[in-house]
Enzyme design. Structure first.
Site, mmCIF file in Angstrom:
data_model
loop_
_atom_site.group_PDB
_atom_site.id
_atom_site.type_symbol
_atom_site.label_atom_id
_atom_site.label_comp_id
_atom_site.label_asym_id
_atom_site.label_seq_id
_atom_site.Cartn_x
_atom_site.Cartn_y
_atom_site.Cartn_z
ATOM 1 C CG ASP A 18 -1.667 1.236 1.458
ATOM 2 O OD1 ASP A 18 -2.427 1.610 0.550
ATOM 3 O OD2 ASP A 18 -1.498 1.860 2.519
ATOM 4 C CG ASP A 42 -1.693 7.673 0.619
ATOM 5 O OD1 ASP A 42 -0.823 8.551 0.546
ATOM 6 O OD2 ASP A 42 -2.552 7.493 -0.270
ATOM 7 C CD GLU A 58 -13.272 4.383 2.533
ATOM 8 O OE1 GLU A 58 -12.168 3.819 2.617
ATOM 9 O OE2 GLU A 58 -13.401 5.619 2.352
ATOM 10 C CB SER A 74 -2.650 3.761 -4.638
ATOM 11 O OG SER A 74 -3.355 4.903 -4.187
ATOM 12 C CB ALA A 75 -8.227 3.258 -3.916
ATOM 13 C CE LYS A 122 -5.320 -0.755 -1.387
ATOM 14 N NZ LYS A 122 -4.898 0.158 -0.307
ATOM 15 C CG ASP A 149 -1.905 2.223 6.408
ATOM 16 O OD1 ASP A 149 -2.335 3.302 6.859
ATOM 17 O OD2 ASP A 149 -2.223 1.803 5.285
#
Length: 302
Positions: A39, A41, A83, A151-152, A201, A240
């Site tokens: 991932d 971020d 979400e 990443s989205a 993702k 994360d």
């Protein structure tokens, strides 16, 4: 490493015996069977920077148009609670995420986003890679181990972060994310491929995303990036959030070691992270423990 927390940065291992068995199996197979899935971020990048929350690749973007920045923020405030809602069925939530991403992409086009605005946004952003990330990338490049950064968000922004913050590129790193199309004036006019959002993702996104190398045109939907990745059946996954474990969905792996970075709310989230990940680094730790892990996984082949 042991299964209890230590002083910061701190590390915990869920099942040391199981981890050692998988490390041995991956080491025996060699680096030609290994891939890294990461991932971006909060995983490759730091969560805290100089005492304040670091920005995400999506959050740093300023279109240079206050009206459209506000519209995108309004979408975030509406859709983000959906979400993270635990009560919305996954099928319904997937449609909502697709709706959110499509609307956001539409606003970026309509609002006249330029590549210059992306470069300016990155240069002014509070975003930085974890200590040890460059060493990790250099080691993996030397070993010819591919790194898929899922990443989205927007690939063009992530790649600009790489350019500005690392000042170099790595031939083994591929960003699998939403890609933009700019006209001759540098203005956004479209997006390539199908939309990649938080709920798709994963390795399936390799087939959905636009080709990583634009100059190639592959027949009948053949994507060598996808084919080559599926031949590498040992996985080191870095994330994360517990949901990042889904990044390897679509890959029939033989062995996987999942490393989680627990950046915040340590006491509240520690148990769920340790139940999910094989290794958990606490308190926005550096990447140096992962560098050591990769060195161990490839020790006999360096």
């Amino acid at each position: 490493m042991d299964s209890t927390t230590t002083s910061p940065p701190g590390v915990a291992v869920r099942d040391p015996e199981s981890l050692e068995k998988r490390k041995t199996a991956i080491r025996s197979a060699g680096p030609t069977k290994l891939q890294v899935i990461a991932d971006f971020d909060g995983t490759l990048t730091r969560y805290w920077i100089d005492g304040r929350r670091g920005q995400t690749s999506n959050g740093l973007l300023q279109q240079g148009n206050a009206e459209y920045d506000a519209k995108r923020q309004a979408l975030y405030e509406y859709y983000h609670p959906l979400e993270i809602s635990p009560t919305i069925p996954i099928k319904e939530k997937t449609k909502l995420m697709e709706e959110w991403w499509e609307k956001t992409h539409g606003l970026l086009i309509e609002g006249g986003l330029s590549f210059d605005a992306i470069k300016k946004s990155v240069s002014e952003a509070t975003i930085a890679f974890r200590d040890g990330v460059v060493e990790l990338f250099e080691l993996l490049e030397e070993l010819d181990v591919p790194v898929l950064v899922f990443s989205a968000g927007l690939a063009d922004i992530i790649e600009e972060v790489f350019r500005q913050k690392l000042h170099r590129s790595f031939k083994n790193i591929k960003v699998v994310s939403n890609r933009m199309v700019f006209d001759e004036k540098g203005c956004l006019v479209a997006f390539k491929g199908k939309t990649i959002h938080v709920l798709n993702k994963n390795e399936h996104a390799l087939d959905m995303a636009a080709p990583i190398h634009d100059k190639f045109r592959y027949p009948n939907g053949y994507n060598p990036d996808s084919v080559l990745m599926k031949q590498r059946t040992n996985v080191l996954l870095l994330g994360d959030h517990v949901g990042d474990l889904g990044m390897s969905d679509g890959l029939s792996y033989e062995n996987q070691i999942a490393v989680g970075f627990l950046n915040n709310n340590t006491e509240m989230s520690f148990k769920s992270y340790l139940d999910a990940f094989d290794v958990v680094y606490l308190n926005d730790a550096s990447m140096r423990g992962v560098v050591e892990l990769v060195s161990q996984l490839c020790a006999e082949n360096q």
